[in-house]
Design an enzyme around this catalytic site. Structure first.
Site, PDB file in Angstrom:
ATOM      1  N   HIS A 191      15.462   4.133  -2.836  1.00  0.00           N
ATOM      2  CA  HIS A 191      16.676   3.527  -3.374  1.00  0.00           C
ATOM      3  C   HIS A 191      16.836   2.069  -2.942  1.00  0.00           C
ATOM      4  CE1 HIS A 191      17.508   7.862  -3.463  1.00  0.00           C
ATOM      5  NE2 HIS A 191      18.357   7.623  -4.443  1.00  0.00           N
ATOM      6  N   ALA A 245      16.789   0.708  -9.256  1.00  0.00           N
ATOM      7  CA  ALA A 245      15.591   0.085  -9.808  1.00  0.00           C
ATOM      8  C   ALA A 245      14.347   0.903  -9.502  1.00  0.00           C
ATOM      9  CB  ALA A 245      15.431  -1.332  -9.248  1.00  0.00           C
ATOM     10  N   PHE A 294      13.891   3.938  -9.815  1.00  0.00           N
ATOM     11  CA  PHE A 294      13.676   5.029 -10.767  1.00  0.00           C
ATOM     12  C   PHE A 294      12.984   4.570 -12.050  1.00  0.00           C
ATOM     13  CE2 PHE A 294      17.686   7.306  -8.956  1.00  0.00           C
ATOM     14  CZ  PHE A 294      17.019   7.503  -7.758  1.00  0.00           C
ATOM     15  N   GLN A 350      19.747   3.909 -12.615  1.00  0.00           N
ATOM     16  CA  GLN A 350      20.703   4.163 -11.538  1.00  0.00           C
ATOM     17  C   GLN A 350      20.301   3.402 -10.282  1.00  0.00           C
ATOM     18  OE1 GLN A 350      21.555   8.304  -9.884  1.00  0.00           O
ATOM     19  NE2 GLN A 350      23.197   8.007 -11.386  1.00  0.00           N
ATOM     20  N   GLU A 363      14.248   8.851 -17.657  1.00  0.00           N
ATOM     21  CA  GLU A 363      14.143   7.395 -17.814  1.00  0.00           C
ATOM     22  C   GLU A 363      13.196   6.997 -18.933  1.00  0.00           C
ATOM     23  OE1 GLU A 363      15.840   8.113 -13.816  1.00  0.00           O
ATOM     24  OE2 GLU A 363      14.147   8.981 -14.929  1.00  0.00           O
TER      25      GLU A 363
END
Length: 667
Positions: A473, A430, A432, A428, A406
């Site tokens: 996640h 938020a 991350f 993929q 990232e």
């Protein structure tokens, strides 16, 4: 021809270099040396605040810069004064920069070499060191996409190679075969930490093998070796675009910065390297070859010292900056004309997720060089299938799968912006973005304020709970960014807003964090125009009108508020969907609160430090005399978001909102 003079500590090989090139190499090393000697005097006099000396390392900066074309970008560091002087930046501007004067490059907002200049194709560092490596990837990617046959050179120190950004940037450059010359100045110490405590391999160049990358070791104090080898490598990269890692062996004669001193360095080591001074050795060689005469040397020094003194006088006589709050605030973002595109088509009922996909597709057509980057977004279509089919329509050059890195990809997006290309980066999830937090809050957010370089980047942030995805996640982490000046934060609740605001985000030349609640993707439908349109930032939507209370919310929480009102038809409320959190439409909130006299703010984020706190404070400060009750905030509990459905339901504020609302109304 090789020198044989015993006082010369290098085997210089002139090859086919003519006299003018040799003298240019010498003069270009002499200039930063004389400037540095002057700066050390000014430092002792208290006329500059800090200095990072590159004395003894000039051959690297000068050799690399002279091997580059003037329209190719260089990303230097603290000890690369020779890059700036060889690119012929007027000295008074450098002096003004170091003194915090307005004619420097950052209006006194940053110091040292923390600046860039498009005019001279130089992009300076930030103190975090690593991000510039990924930024070089982005500039090189732009060059490759535009078929420019250019090379981008980026510098780091041996200490910087320990940072994750270094490894991510090299990996991306290798996978994408980007024309980047990664230059490691191995000068022996990262501040006071010697190399054997920094890495455990013989040579840093060995790391190239792990990335499938060609690498070289060059004597960084031998100006002819630096120039000729880098020149050959740069020419080869232009013909055959690819990254190359170069380790320059050199030494830092002075402290990390002058205040730190060199007591931690063995004296014999300094003495040994002092005999390898790149300037003095080359000077002796040129005299031995009768290329440089005493008279010419004196002329060079007199000319450079005259330039230094004249430009110092200009910088010294310039008035100190007078603080201007309005100017400071207006320079946080690049101004954008409020030109919005209205729809001319009929509507079609689509899902929230379709609105996002439609916006991206239309924007790809609207901006012919727009690049989308993210994990699994090409053939696979992304984790949520938002970009499914995009690769077939727009090609893999513009719809790019990325490695799991990232930080480097956000930095690459910044590099694309420097080179004039818009980009959208998909996280993929938020959650991350934490792996790329530094370049977001320290590079993207601050670049325009620091040196007028905009970050034309949109970062898409699939976020939020209600889907039993657990702590990694399901976060809604907008508050990480709403408090960071220089970032815009958008958080729509409806498909119509999502499409129009995402189009606007891509048009906006500033960095935008675009939050998309995953639970809304396939659960919310709305009629949306089928053609391209945009919606303004900073304009909240009053989606329900009433007189009893003002409900302020955004994202999925807006729907929780509406559901609560549907179950309590006796409650008459203004419901404000903020839509954008930065900029924030406070006037809309104030107008409603002055009418209703009561306010409640509902957010999915946990309570402490969330945006509801700032909205509440603003209401209390600006509307206190209109209030009939304290402002209430309803938010998730103070824990990470859990996985099990029953625990997640307890965590989220949805089921507590009705009780809080009724309590407020009964106050």
């Amino acid at each position: 021809m090789k020198a044989t003079n015993s006082s010369i500590n290098f085997n210089y090989s002139i090859g086919n270099l003519d006299k003018s090139v040799l003298l240019s190499l010498y003069r270009n090393m002499l200039k930063p040396r004389l400037i540095e000697e002057k700066m050390l005097v000014l430092l002792r006099q208290g006329k500059i605040s800090k200095w990072f000396s590159g004395i003894g390392q000039e051959a690297i900066s000068v050799g690399v810069t002279m091997a580059m074309h003037s329209d190719e970008y260089i990303l230097p560091m603290h000890r690369n004064l020779g890059v700036f002087t060889t690119r012929k930046i007027p000295l008074y501007r450098l002096f003004a920069q170091w003194q915090g004067k307005a004619s420097g490059f950052t209006k006194g907002r940053d110091r040292s070499f923390h600046f860039g200049t498009q005019q001279y194709k130089i992009v300076g560092m930030i103190s975090h060191l690593g991000p510039q490596l990924g930024v070089a990837d982005g500039i090189a990617l732009a060059s490759k996409l535009k078929n420019k046959n250019q090379v981008t050179a980026v510098f780091t120190g041996e200490g910087g190679t320990s940072e994750g950004d270094f490894h991510e940037a090299l990996n991306v450059a290798s996978v994408w075969q980007l024309p980047v010359l990664f230059c490691i100045e191995n000068n022996g110490y990262g501040l006071s930490t010697p190399t054997h405590e920094q890495y455990n391999c013989r040579d840093l160049a060995d790391r190239g093998l792990g990335y499938g990358m060609e690498s070289h070791i060059i004597d960084g104090n031998n100006i002819l070796e630096v120039y000729t080898k880098v020149n050959a490598l740069a020419e080869d990269i232009r013909r055959k675009p690819r990254p190359i890692l170069v380790e320059f062996k050199t030494f830092r004669i002075r402290g990390h910065e002058e205040a730190s001193g060199t007591k931690y360095v063995p004296e014999e080591l300094i003495t040994s390297w002092t005999t390898k001074d790149p300037l003095l050795n080359f000077e002796a060689f040129l005299k031995a070859e009768t290329i440089l005469t005493e008279e010419l040397e004196a002329d060079f020094k007199a000319e450079i010292n005259k330039e230094i003194n004249e430009h110092l006088k200009v910088a010294n006589e310039e008035e100190d900056i007078k603080p201007n709050e309005s100017e400071e605030l207006s320079d946080v973002f690049q101004l954008i004309k409020n030109e919005y595109v209205n729809s001319n088509s009929g509507p079609k009922e689509i899902r929230f997720i379709d609105a996002i996909s439609s916006s991206l597709k239309e924007s790809m057509m609207q901006h012919e060089d727009l690049v989308i980057m993210g994990q699994d977004i090409a053939e696979y279509g992304g984790a949520f299938k938002i970009t499914e089919g995009f690769m077939d329509q727009f090609g893999k050059e513009r719809v790019r799968n990325t490695p799991i890195c990232e930080s480097a990809i956000i930095e690459t997006a910044m590099g694309l912006s420097i080179a004039g290309i818009k980009s959208v980066v998909e996280m993929q999830f938020a959650d991350f973005v934490s792996s790329g937090f530094n370049p977001v809050v320290n590079y993207l957010a601050k670049s325009y304020y620091r040196w007028k370089q905009n970050a034309d980047v949109v970062i898409r942030m699939p976020c939020g709970g209600g889907v039993a995805a657990g702590p990694f996640h399901s976060q809604t982490n907008e508050a990480w960014f709403t408090k960071t000046p220089g970032l815009k934060v958008v958080y729509p609740a409806f498909p119509y807003d999502a499409k129009g605001l995402l189009n606007q985000a891509i048009n906006d030349p500033n960095p935008v964090l675009f939050f998309e609640h995953k639970a809304l993707y396939r659960s919310i439908r709305q009629e949306v125009p089928t053609d391209y349109y945009t919606l303004p930032f900073g304009k909240a939507s009053v989606i329900k009108a009433g007189n009893d209370v003002t409900i302020v919310s955004y994202g999925a929480a807006v729907h929780w508020a509406l559901e609560t009102l549907d179950n309590n038809l006796d409650i008459s409320a203004d419901v404000i969907d903020l839509r954008t959190l930065q900029p924030l439409d406070l006037e809309c909130i104030y107008t409603s609160v002055k009418k209703t006299g009561k306010a409640i703010i509902l957010q999915e984020d946990s309570l402490f430090g969330g945006i509801a706190s700032d909205i509440s404070a603003n209401i209390m400060e600006q509307c206190f005399k209109y209030l009939d009750a304290p402002v209430m905030r309803v938010a998730s509990i103070e824990t990470p978001i859990p996985f099990a459905a029953q625990l997640e339901q307890q965590y989220l504020p949805k089921n507590r909102f009705e009780t809080a609302l009724k309590t407020l109304l009964a106050y």
